[in-house]
Design an enzyme around this catalytic site. Structure first.
Site, mmCIF file in Angstrom:
data_model
loop_
_atom_site.group_PDB
_atom_site.id
_atom_site.type_symbol
_atom_site.label_atom_id
_atom_site.label_comp_id
_atom_site.label_asym_id
_atom_site.label_seq_id
_atom_site.Cartn_x
_atom_site.Cartn_y
_atom_site.Cartn_z
ATOM 1 N N GLU A 161 0.845 -1.190 0.000
ATOM 2 C CA GLU A 161 0.000 0.000 0.000
ATOM 3 C C GLU A 161 0.887 1.249 0.000
ATOM 4 O O GLU A 161 1.710 1.422 0.903
ATOM 5 C CB GLU A 161 -0.894 0.004 1.246
ATOM 6 C CG GLU A 161 -1.735 1.251 1.434
ATOM 7 C CD GLU A 161 -2.696 1.478 0.280
ATOM 8 O OE1 GLU A 161 -2.537 2.504 -0.415
ATOM 9 O OE2 GLU A 161 -3.593 0.634 0.078
ATOM 10 N N ASP A 187 4.782 1.172 -4.080
ATOM 11 C CA ASP A 187 4.122 0.691 -5.286
ATOM 12 C C ASP A 187 4.216 -0.833 -5.362
ATOM 13 O O ASP A 187 5.306 -1.406 -5.248
ATOM 14 C CB ASP A 187 4.783 1.327 -6.511
ATOM 15 C CG ASP A 187 3.972 1.149 -7.779
ATOM 16 O OD1 ASP A 187 3.686 -0.009 -8.147
ATOM 17 O OD2 ASP A 187 3.628 2.172 -8.403
ATOM 18 N N ASP A 229 -8.483 1.782 -6.671
ATOM 19 C CA ASP A 229 -8.955 3.057 -7.217
ATOM 20 C C ASP A 229 -9.431 2.829 -8.651
ATOM 21 O O ASP A 229 -8.663 2.354 -9.490
ATOM 22 C CB ASP A 229 -7.821 4.076 -7.192
ATOM 23 C CG ASP A 229 -8.297 5.504 -7.426
ATOM 24 O OD1 ASP A 229 -9.225 5.689 -8.243
ATOM 25 O OD2 ASP A 229 -7.749 6.421 -6.798
ATOM 26 N N LYS A 244 -12.741 7.915 -15.207
ATOM 27 C CA LYS A 244 -12.704 8.655 -16.466
ATOM 28 C C LYS A 244 -11.806 7.932 -17.470
ATOM 29 O O LYS A 244 -10.718 7.472 -17.124
ATOM 30 C CB LYS A 244 -12.190 10.075 -16.224
ATOM 31 C CG LYS A 244 -13.117 10.917 -15.353
ATOM 32 C CD LYS A 244 -12.582 12.324 -15.158
ATOM 33 C CE LYS A 244 -13.536 13.146 -14.296
ATOM 34 N NZ LYS A 244 -13.029 14.524 -14.073
ATOM 35 N N ASP A 273 -16.643 -2.241 -7.150
ATOM 36 C CA ASP A 273 -18.049 -1.836 -7.276
ATOM 37 C C ASP A 273 -18.201 -0.776 -8.367
ATOM 38 O O ASP A 273 -19.116 0.038 -8.324
ATOM 39 C CB ASP A 273 -18.617 -1.344 -5.932
ATOM 40 C CG ASP A 273 -17.780 -0.264 -5.275
ATOM 41 O OD1 ASP A 273 -16.807 0.210 -5.903
ATOM 42 O OD2 ASP A 273 -18.101 0.134 -4.134
ATOM 43 N N ARG A 291 -15.130 -1.339 6.105
ATOM 44 C CA ARG A 291 -15.928 -0.115 6.168
ATOM 45 C C ARG A 291 -15.921 0.608 4.828
ATOM 46 O O ARG A 291 -16.925 1.195 4.437
ATOM 47 C CB ARG A 291 -15.387 0.800 7.272
ATOM 48 C CG ARG A 291 -15.700 0.321 8.675
ATOM 49 C CD ARG A 291 -15.045 1.189 9.717
ATOM 50 N NE ARG A 291 -13.590 1.073 9.650
ATOM 51 C CZ ARG A 291 -12.751 1.783 10.400
ATOM 52 N NH1 ARG A 291 -13.235 2.684 11.255
ATOM 53 N NH2 ARG A 291 -11.443 1.624 10.294
ATOM 54 N N GLU A 349 -15.799 -0.766 1.827
ATOM 55 C CA GLU A 349 -16.737 -1.462 0.951
ATOM 56 C C GLU A 349 -18.175 -1.105 1.288
ATOM 57 O O GLU A 349 -19.018 -0.931 0.393
ATOM 58 C CB GLU A 349 -16.539 -2.970 1.069
ATOM 59 C CG GLU A 349 -17.449 -3.798 0.184
ATOM 60 C CD GLU A 349 -17.294 -5.287 0.415
ATOM 61 O OE1 GLU A 349 -18.212 -6.042 0.033
ATOM 62 O OE2 GLU A 349 -16.264 -5.709 0.980
#
Length: 224
Positions: free
Chosen positions: A81, A108, A130, A134, A166, A205, A207
């Site tokens: 992370e 990364d 993430d 767009k 999602d 949380r 999700e």
């Protein structure tokens, strides 16, 4: 194997609000002892007696990572992370649960993958990354064809990879990319296989906020 990302660039925030004092202290005291090596390494060698090695990429606040590690103390868990606030939160969960089977890469994930030998991991989780919704930002998504090939490379035969999102477009994107990765096969046989959270899933949380444009979708793959 070195990934074709010279130089690597992580998109998105690396830090937001100030880190709470207790978590900041853990960044100084606990994190150094949990960091994975900067050189190539064998994952299971990071914990004596580890039965398996699992990887979670983009663990957010660390809820899922810590919960899975608590369930399987015999498994070495590696979490990757780049977001420093998330790393600090994960350290709090690790300390609170007294977890001895978690190691951390605070950077990364592509850098980490490049240091892991072929066929070294039994499971990989990529949960709610993430979405960069767009179209002009799709190149910033974690899952690209070269990254998917690296995920397949580090999985053992019979190893499993789970992707969840999602955002409908990212689900379609990831299904196409992962289905084309060497050796990966989508395990779904009916709609409930991707619409229903797997039995071993840990709902976080993040999700529960339902920030996307569809219900969570779970794509499980197996390495042939």
């Amino acid at each position: 194997m070195t990934l074709p990302h010279p130089p690597l660039r992580s998109y998105g925030r690396l830090k937001s609000r100030p880190i709470k004092p207790r978590q900041a202290a853990l960044m100084d005291t606990l994190l150094p002892s949990l960091r994975v090596p900067q050189a190539p390494f064998e994952p299971r060698a990071l914990m004596a007696g580890a039965a398996e090695a699992w990887l979670e990429i983009g663990f957010g606040g660390g809820e899922h990572l810590a919960a899975q590690a608590a369930r399987r103390p015999d498994v070495l868990f590696i979490g990757a992370e780049p977001f420093q606030n998330g790393v600090a939160s994960a350290l709090r969960h690790i300390e609170a649960a007294k977890l001895a089977n978690v190691r951390v890469h605070d950077g990364d994930a592509r850098e980490l993958l490049a240091r892991i030998p072929d066929a070294s991991l039994e499971r990989i989780f990529v949960l709610f990354p993430d979405p960069w919704p767009k179209a002009r930002h799709h190149k910033r998504r974690l899952l690209q064809r070269d990254t998917a090939a690296e995920l397949a490379r580090v999985l053992k035969a019979g190893g499993r990879l789970r992707f969840a999102s999602d955002w409908a477009n990212y689900v379609d994107w990831s299904l196409e990319i992962l289905s084309g990765a060497p050796g990966l096969t989508w395990t779904a046989e009916q709609a409930s296989d991707w619409r229903t959270p797997p039995a071993d899933h840990v709902t976080t949380r993040y999700e529960e906020k339902r920030l996307g444009d569809c219900e969570p979708v779970f794509l499980d793959f197996v390495k042939g």
